[in-house]
Design a protein around this motif. Structure first.
Motif, PDB file in Angstrom:
ATOM      1  N   TYR A   1      -6.054  10.226   0.152  1.00 40.46           N
ATOM      2  CA  TYR A   1      -5.775   8.844   0.542  1.00 40.46           C
ATOM      3  C   TYR A   1      -6.216   8.546   1.979  1.00 40.46           C
ATOM      4  O   TYR A   1      -6.170   7.411   2.424  1.00 40.46           O
ATOM      5  CB  TYR A   1      -4.291   8.506   0.310  1.00 40.46           C
ATOM      6  CG  TYR A   1      -4.034   8.106  -1.138  1.00 40.46           C
ATOM      7  CD1 TYR A   1      -4.361   8.964  -2.183  1.00 40.46           C
ATOM      8  CD2 TYR A   1      -3.493   6.866  -1.468  1.00 40.46           C
ATOM      9  CE1 TYR A   1      -4.149   8.602  -3.507  1.00 40.46           C
ATOM     10  CE2 TYR A   1      -3.272   6.494  -2.801  1.00 40.46           C
ATOM     11  CZ  TYR A   1      -3.611   7.372  -3.808  1.00 40.46           C
ATOM     12  OH  TYR A   1      -3.416   7.005  -5.120  1.00 40.46           O
TER      13      TYR A   1
ATOM     14  N   GLY B   1      -3.229  -5.865  -4.670  1.00 42.28           N
ATOM     15  CA  GLY B   1      -4.314  -5.820  -3.679  1.00 42.28           C
ATOM     16  C   GLY B   1      -5.474  -6.675  -4.149  1.00 42.28           C
ATOM     17  O   GLY B   1      -5.679  -6.854  -5.361  1.00 42.28           O
TER      18      GLY B   1
ATOM     19  N   TYR C   1       0.848  -1.181   0.000  1.00 44.76           N
ATOM     20  CA  TYR C   1       0.000   0.000   0.000  1.00 44.76           C
ATOM     21  C   TYR C   1       0.891   1.241   0.000  1.00 44.76           C
ATOM     22  O   TYR C   1       1.852   1.268   0.776  1.00 44.76           O
ATOM     23  CB  TYR C   1      -0.922   0.041   1.228  1.00 44.76           C
ATOM     24  CG  TYR C   1      -1.682   1.344   1.278  1.00 44.76           C
ATOM     25  CD1 TYR C   1      -2.861   1.489   0.561  1.00 44.76           C
ATOM     26  CD2 TYR C   1      -1.177   2.452   1.965  1.00 44.76           C
ATOM     27  CE1 TYR C   1      -3.537   2.699   0.546  1.00 44.76           C
ATOM     28  CE2 TYR C   1      -1.847   3.668   1.945  1.00 44.76           C
ATOM     29  CZ  TYR C   1      -3.024   3.788   1.239  1.00 44.76           C
ATOM     30  OH  TYR C   1      -3.682   4.975   1.212  1.00 44.76           O
ATOM     31  N   PRO C   2       0.643   2.247  -0.801  1.00 45.87           N
ATOM     32  CA  PRO C   2      -0.427   2.330  -1.784  1.00 45.87           C
ATOM     33  C   PRO C   2      -0.092   1.587  -3.079  1.00 45.87           C
ATOM     34  O   PRO C   2      -0.982   1.348  -3.891  1.00 45.87           O
ATOM     35  CB  PRO C   2      -0.563   3.832  -2.050  1.00 45.87           C
ATOM     36  CG  PRO C   2       0.791   4.386  -1.767  1.00 45.87           C
ATOM     37  CD  PRO C   2       1.407   3.518  -0.700  1.00 45.87           C
TER      38      PRO C   2
ATOM     39  N   GLY D   1      -7.812   0.853  -1.112  1.00 42.25           N
ATOM     40  CA  GLY D   1      -7.355   1.865  -0.158  1.00 42.25           C
ATOM     41  C   GLY D   1      -7.268   1.247   1.234  1.00 42.25           C
ATOM     42  O   GLY D   1      -7.305   0.025   1.393  1.00 42.25           O
ATOM     43  N   ARG D   2      -7.187   2.115   2.256  1.00 43.76           N
ATOM     44  CA  ARG D   2      -7.050   1.542   3.596  1.00 43.76           C
ATOM     45  C   ARG D   2      -8.088   2.099   4.569  1.00 43.76           C
ATOM     46  O   ARG D   2      -7.885   2.157   5.766  1.00 43.76           O
ATOM     47  CB  ARG D   2      -5.652   1.769   4.144  1.00 43.76           C
ATOM     48  CG  ARG D   2      -5.298   3.216   4.165  1.00 43.76           C
ATOM     49  CD  ARG D   2      -4.034   3.481   4.920  1.00 43.76           C
ATOM     50  NE  ARG D   2      -3.780   4.892   4.817  1.00 43.76           N
ATOM     51  CZ  ARG D   2      -2.619   5.460   5.026  1.00 43.76           C
ATOM     52  NH1 ARG D   2      -1.581   4.752   5.343  1.00 43.76           N
ATOM     53  NH2 ARG D   2      -2.487   6.756   4.921  1.00 43.76           N
TER      54      ARG D   2
ATOM     55  N   THR E   1      -9.694  -5.408  -1.119  1.00 46.27           N
ATOM     56  CA  THR E   1      -9.594  -4.194  -0.314  1.00 46.27           C
ATOM     57  C   THR E   1      -9.092  -3.052  -1.194  1.00 46.27           C
ATOM     58  O   THR E   1      -8.070  -3.193  -1.863  1.00 46.27           O
ATOM     59  CB  THR E   1      -8.586  -4.439   0.822  1.00 46.27           C
ATOM     60  OG1 THR E   1      -9.110  -5.487   1.623  1.00 46.27           O
ATOM     61  CG2 THR E   1      -8.397  -3.215   1.674  1.00 46.27           C
TER      62      THR E   1
ATOM     63  N   ARG F   1      -2.467   1.490 -13.110  1.00 44.36           N
ATOM     64  CA  ARG F   1      -3.225   0.479 -12.375  1.00 44.36           C
ATOM     65  C   ARG F   1      -3.743  -0.598 -13.327  1.00 44.36           C
ATOM     66  O   ARG F   1      -4.288  -0.284 -14.383  1.00 44.36           O
ATOM     67  CB  ARG F   1      -4.403   1.192 -11.702  1.00 44.36           C
ATOM     68  CG  ARG F   1      -5.411   0.283 -11.087  1.00 44.36           C
ATOM     69  CD  ARG F   1      -6.405   1.057 -10.220  1.00 44.36           C
ATOM     70  NE  ARG F   1      -6.795   0.182  -9.149  1.00 44.36           N
ATOM     71  CZ  ARG F   1      -6.963   0.514  -7.890  1.00 44.36           C
ATOM     72  NH1 ARG F   1      -6.837   1.752  -7.510  1.00 44.36           N
ATOM     73  NH2 ARG F   1      -7.293  -0.372  -6.996  1.00 44.36           N
TER      74      ARG F   1
END
Ligand SMILES: C=C1C[C@]23C[C@@]1(O)CC[C@H]2[C@@]12CC[C@H](O)[C@@](C)(C(=O)O1)[C@H]2[C@@H]3C(=O)O
Ligand SMILES: O=C(O)CCC(=O)C(=O)O
Ligand SMILES: [Fe+2]
Length: 333
Positions: free
Chosen positions: A307, A83, A78-79, A88-89, A86, A171
């Motif tokens: 974020y 992933g 992360y970031p 983001g966090r 999930t 991405r």
């Protein structure tokens, strides 16, 4: 997994709403500006990005996502990094797995590539070539926008996202077929692949395989599906371009619904400025009586704030000028 309550079937007429911009024709600059104002979204054709390169990268992405989970999670992070589910966090989840990378580093320095893939060099070269080519196309689009808006010099916007220090990211998303969806009535219980959000950067450039799922939100609040077109690129205005144009361009809300039968693979280039770049409404776009709607911020400040937010949050709200924010809330009540 989040499930939408109501099936959304859009009339055929709305499908044709999505503006199509031929970037080989400079005359499209006015249509481009209108698309950014009305939708914050448009499809680009005649872009000159090699279809062979796109196929190679998609093939490599499919190979990566086909690896066993135990291998993919070796590069979880992360970031940036791999992933699954999930996003983001801050508690967001979706029917999606992904790989997030910094588009400006030499992709070879991502230590996760060697070791996992059969041919890491092919992946690395395809990533480098693709992001270079899509980066150039993005600059061309930003120059057309500057031209259409009468911003001088013509490279005012494109320089924000070119050069070595820019914070552009890349991405790869993979939406596996979703068994939770009733196969006979594909949209009877829609499952969220990627929840509704706006992108924080300046412009995002999306290309997907032939599986639909992407939807954009219109100003009347309705969602319209974006028919997939693997040979074209879809652009969306990000929050930062909304600020630079003092709200004239709209950062479009979008989301992805999962599919019951087919995998969706998408690749998105998020064109962002350097961390120290100051973002504020461009004075050349404002008349004397116009008020700037946003406080100035650096990209680093905005990114940190973004974020720390949930996917569906209005990330620009903390940066709206106080007087303007009060006027908006009074209007709403
Ligand atoms: C929930 C989140 C995921 C995100 C960071 C954030 O806290 C809010 C913005 C999200 C977003 C949307 C566009 C891009 O996909 C992304 C990489 C970005 O820059 O902002 C994601 C972030 C992420 O997936 O980490
Ligand atoms: O995967 C897609 O088609 C869109 C995903 C998206 O909006 C994002 O990653 O920010
Ligand atoms: Fe997005």
């Amino acid at each position: 997994m989040p499930v939408l309550s109501k099936p959304v079937e859009e009339p055929e007429s709305k499908l044709s709403l999505i503006p199509v911009i031929d970037i080989s024709d400079p005359e499209f600059k006015h249509a481009l500006v209108k698309a950014c104002e009305d939708f914050g979204f448009f499809k680009v054709i005649n872009h000159g990005v090699s279809s062979e390169l796109v196929s190679i990268l998609e093939h490599e992405a499919v190979e990566f996502f086909s690896l066993p989970s135990s291998q993919k999670t070796q590069v979880a992070g992360y970031p940036l990094g791999y992933g699954n589910r999930t996003i983001g966090r801050n508690g967001d989840v979706g029917w999606v797995e992904y790989l997030l990378m910094n588009a400006n580093l030499d992709f070879g320095s991502h230590t996760f590539l060697p070791g996992l893939l059969q041919n890491p060099e092919t992946f690395r070269n395809a990533l480098l070539e693709y992001t270079t080519s899509v980066g150039k196309m993005t600059c061309k689009v930003l120059e057309m926008i500057s031209n259409g808006l009468g911003i001088k010099p013509m490279n005012t916007l494109s320089t924000l996202v070119s050069g070595e220090n820019t914070d552009s990211i890349f991405r790869l998303n993979h939406y596996p077929p979703c068994p939770l969806i009733n196969k006979n009535t594909n949209d009877a219980n829609n499952v969220i692949g990627f929840g509704e959000h706006t992108d924080p950067q300046i412009l995002s450039v999306l290309r997907s395989n032939n599986t639909s799922g992407l939807q954009i939100n219109l100003t009347d609040g309705s969602w319209i599906p974006v028919p997939s077109d693997p040979s074209s690129f879809f652009f969306n205005v990000g929050d930062s371009l909304q600020v630079l144009t003092n709200g004239r361009f709209k950062s479009v809300k979008h989301r992805v619904l999962a599919n019951s039968r087919k995998s969706r693979v998408s690749m998105i280039y998020f064109a962002g400025p350097s961390l120290t770049q100051r973002i504020a409404p461009l004075t050349c776009l404002m008349n004397n009586e116009d008020e700037g709607l946003y406080e100035e911020f650096t990209w680093s400040e905005y990114k940190n704030s973004a974020y720390n937010s949930r996917l569906s949050d209005n990330r620009l709200q903390p940066f709206e000028k106080k007087a303007v924010a009060i006027a908006i809330s009074l209007n709403d009540s």
